[in-house]
Enzyme design. Structure first.
Site, PDB file in Angstrom:
ATOM      1  N   ASP A  14       1.926   4.320   0.675  1.00  8.72           N
ATOM      2  CA  ASP A  14       1.597   5.432   1.574  1.00  8.72           C
ATOM      3  C   ASP A  14       2.827   6.326   1.707  1.00  8.72           C
ATOM      4  O   ASP A  14       3.663   6.387   0.807  1.00  8.72           O
ATOM      5  CB  ASP A  14       1.146   4.882   2.933  1.00  8.72           C
ATOM      6  CG  ASP A  14       2.280   4.161   3.652  1.00  8.72           C
ATOM      7  OD1 ASP A  14       3.260   3.755   2.994  1.00  8.72           O
ATOM      8  OD2 ASP A  14       2.209   4.012   4.892  1.00  8.72           O
ATOM      9  N   ASP A  42       4.452  -5.779   3.550  1.00 13.97           N
ATOM     10  CA  ASP A  42       3.954  -4.440   3.865  1.00 13.97           C
ATOM     11  C   ASP A  42       3.823  -4.250   5.373  1.00 13.97           C
ATOM     12  O   ASP A  42       4.290  -3.258   5.934  1.00 13.97           O
ATOM     13  CB  ASP A  42       2.598  -4.202   3.191  1.00 13.97           C
ATOM     14  CG  ASP A  42       2.056  -2.816   3.505  1.00 13.97           C
ATOM     15  OD1 ASP A  42       2.314  -1.886   2.720  1.00 13.97           O
ATOM     16  OD2 ASP A  42       1.412  -2.641   4.556  1.00 13.97           O
ATOM     17  N   PHE A 102       0.865  -1.181   0.000  1.00 12.13           N
ATOM     18  CA  PHE A 102       0.000   0.000   0.000  1.00 12.13           C
ATOM     19  C   PHE A 102       0.903   1.233   0.000  1.00 12.13           C
ATOM     20  O   PHE A 102       1.594   1.507   0.996  1.00 12.13           O
ATOM     21  CB  PHE A 102      -0.927  -0.042   1.217  1.00 12.13           C
ATOM     22  CG  PHE A 102      -1.392  -1.457   1.453  1.00 12.13           C
ATOM     23  CD1 PHE A 102      -2.116  -2.108   0.459  1.00 12.13           C
ATOM     24  CD2 PHE A 102      -1.025  -2.160   2.584  1.00 12.13           C
ATOM     25  CE1 PHE A 102      -2.480  -3.432   0.599  1.00 12.13           C
ATOM     26  CE2 PHE A 102      -1.380  -3.484   2.739  1.00 12.13           C
ATOM     27  CZ  PHE A 102      -2.115  -4.121   1.744  1.00 12.13           C
TER      28      PHE A 102
HETATM   29  N1  LIG Z   1       1.515   0.634   3.775  1.00 11.66           N
HETATM   30  C1  LIG Z   1       0.727   0.748   4.823  1.00 11.66           C
HETATM   31  N2  LIG Z   1       0.305   1.976   5.206  1.00 11.66           N
HETATM   32  C2  LIG Z   1      -0.506   2.055   6.281  1.00 11.66           C
HETATM   33  C3  LIG Z   1      -0.917   0.957   7.016  1.00 11.66           C
HETATM   34  C4  LIG Z   1      -1.750   1.432   8.041  1.00 11.66           C
HETATM   35  C5  LIG Z   1      -2.428   0.664   9.125  1.00 11.66           C
HETATM   36  N3  LIG Z   1      -2.715  -0.672   8.824  1.00 11.66           N
HETATM   37  C6  LIG Z   1      -3.235  -1.502   9.848  1.00 11.66           C
HETATM   38  C7  LIG Z   1      -3.185  -2.909   9.428  1.00 11.66           C
HETATM   39  C8  LIG Z   1      -2.598  -3.689  10.355  1.00 11.66           C
HETATM   40  C9  LIG Z   1      -2.105  -2.921  11.465  1.00 11.66           C
HETATM   41  O1  LIG Z   1      -2.701  -3.300  12.641  1.00 11.66           O
HETATM   42  C10 LIG Z   1      -2.446  -1.465  11.129  1.00 11.66           C
HETATM   43  O2  LIG Z   1      -3.285  -0.916  12.085  1.00 11.66           O
HETATM   44  C11 LIG Z   1      -1.807   2.816   7.896  1.00 11.66           C
HETATM   45  N4  LIG Z   1      -1.045   3.177   6.842  1.00 11.66           N
HETATM   46  C12 LIG Z   1      -0.682   4.506   6.380  1.00 11.66           C
HETATM   47  O3  LIG Z   1       0.390   4.976   7.213  1.00 11.66           O
HETATM   48  C13 LIG Z   1       0.340   6.409   7.264  1.00 11.66           C
HETATM   49  C14 LIG Z   1       0.075   6.858   8.673  1.00 11.66           C
HETATM   50  O4  LIG Z   1       1.237   6.952   9.377  1.00 11.66           O
HETATM   51  P1  LIG Z   1       1.300   7.902  10.704  1.00 11.66           P
HETATM   52  O5  LIG Z   1       1.081   9.337  10.203  1.00 11.66           O
HETATM   53  O6  LIG Z   1       2.656   7.644  11.265  1.00 11.66           O
HETATM   54  O7  LIG Z   1       0.168   7.442  11.608  1.00 11.66           O
HETATM   55  C15 LIG Z   1      -0.848   6.826   6.368  1.00 11.66           C
HETATM   56  O8  LIG Z   1      -0.424   7.054   5.042  1.00 11.66           O
HETATM   57  C16 LIG Z   1      -1.725   5.589   6.465  1.00 11.66           C
HETATM   58  O9  LIG Z   1      -2.637   5.529   5.401  1.00 11.66           O
HETATM   59  C17 LIG Z   1      -0.449  -0.349   6.618  1.00 11.66           C
HETATM   60  O10 LIG Z   1      -0.731  -1.395   7.194  1.00 11.66           O
HETATM   61  N5  LIG Z   1       0.371  -0.370   5.522  1.00 11.66           N
END
Ligand SMILES: Nc1nc2c(c(CN[C@H]3C=C[C@H](O)[C@@H]3O)cn2[C@@H]2O[C@H](COP(=O)(O)O)[C@@H](O)[C@H]2O)c(=O)[nH]1
Length: 306
Positions: free
Chosen positions: A215, A283, A213
């Site tokens: 991000d 990821d 994903f």
């Molecule tokens: N690639 C990727 N990006 C992810 C996630 C997740 C949460 N996934 C859930 C799934 C299992 C876990 O238990 C997590 O709770 C959020 N994000 C991204 O991160 C950024 C936020 O950062 P900060 O501002 O530091 O909070 C924002 O762009 C957000 O969209 C992920 O898994 N993969």
């Protein structure tokens, strides 16, 4: 998802600001010594889960709002997830399709127990309304019906979401080509898979097709690991916390090269270690590593997609 992989590879082949470093990739694969550290979904303990359709509704609302936390230094993804969870525990009807269509900015803030305006608050409200209206119109109000109509295919789920919900159409134009990234649509499929442990609403025969994903955390981790290298100008912009415009070559390259790099990492793990891994697992490992590292410099783009 084939489109995500193919178009990300096209960007990587034409990229001028970002390079995927093959020796950096080899080093990471060598250093993991045969196994990727296993990270449990919900390792933070922040998510709502009841093993039923309400969890699906929660995850869809969560991923409709899962973008752009950084403009508020104190706000993190955890605040969104745990805020929505607390709201749902207090009132089971809080994400009913008719109610989703009525929330205002201040009401959303109150729901999340957040004391000031959220970043891109108007967009968050607009997207909540869109989700409520389209769920009501096409899926009898329930995200669970959307998921059930996918025949256990994550690719079908992503395509269906993109068709019905314009807010999830995460794509860009790059050097005249349409590039697909679908971060929030794919993460919804992965969240279902993780939460339901690959069973019931989380059962997808093609989970292996989901990419990472794209991000702002994953690219920063890949850069720190030496997998992504930036041009001096781009490095200065990111390290100086200057904003990068949405849809710029730089932004598309950062995101697409991240997708491409992890697909390559997956191939390399298979070739060198003989193990099949999922991009979703890579990821989660990279993301969990990234959010625990407070010093990581990430790129700053105002976007509703991530
Ligand atoms: N690639 C990727 N990006 C992810 C996630 C997740 C949460 N996934 C859930 C799934 C299992 C876990 O238990 C997590 O709770 C959020 N994000 C991204 O991160 C950024 C936020 O950062 P900060 O501002 O530091 O909070 C924002 O762009 C957000 O969209 C992920 O898994 N993969």
């Amino acid at each position: 998802m084939e489109e995500v992989k193919a178009t990300a590879a096209w960007v990587a082949a034409h990229s001028t600001h970002v390079v995927v470093d093959s020796s950096g990739l080899e080093k990471v694969v060598h250093d993991i010594q045969g196994s990727i550290p296993k990270v449990e979904w919900n390792f933070e303990g922040i998510h709502y889960f009841d093993n039923g359709p309400l969890t699906v509704q929660y995850l869809f609302v969560l991923d409709a709002l899962n973008f752009c936390f950084w403009p508020d230094k104190e706000l993190n993804y955890d605040d969104l997830a745990s805020g929505l969870k607390a709201a749902l525990l207090k009132d089971k009807s809080v994400f009913d399709a008719d109610r989703l269509q009525t929330y205002t900015g201040p009401q959303l803030r109150e729901l999340l127990n957040w004391p000031r305006p959220l970043p891109l608050e108007d967009e968050r409200v607009r997207l909540l309304h869109e989700v409520g209206a389209e769920l009501e119109r096409s899926f009898r109000g329930k995200a669970a019906n959307l998921v059930e109509s996918c025949g256990k295919s994550a690719a079908t789920l992503v395509a269906l979401i993109a068709r019905h919900f314009p807010g999830f159409r995460d794509h860009a134009l790059y050097k005249g080509h349409q590039i697909f990234l679908y971060k929030r649509a794919q993460i919804f499929a992965a969240d279902l898979w993780g939460a339901f442990k690959g069973q019931g609403y989380g059962s997808f025969y093609d989970i292996g097709q989901v990419t990472i994903f794209a991000d702002y955390i994953i690219p920063a981790v890949l850069r720190q690991l030496g997998v992504l290298r930036y041009s001096p100008a781009l490095a200065t912009t990111i390290d100086g916390n200057s904003e990068i415009g949405s849809g710029t070559e730089e932004e598309v390259e950062i995101r697409a090269c991240s997708v491409y790099a992890v697909e390559k990492m997956k191939e390399l793990i298979e070739a060198k270690i003989g193990k099949q891994v999922l991009s979703v697992e890579l990821d989660l490992w990279l993301w969990a590593f990234g959010v625990q590292n407070q010093t990581l410099q990430h790129h700053r783009t105002l976007s509703i997609y991530y």
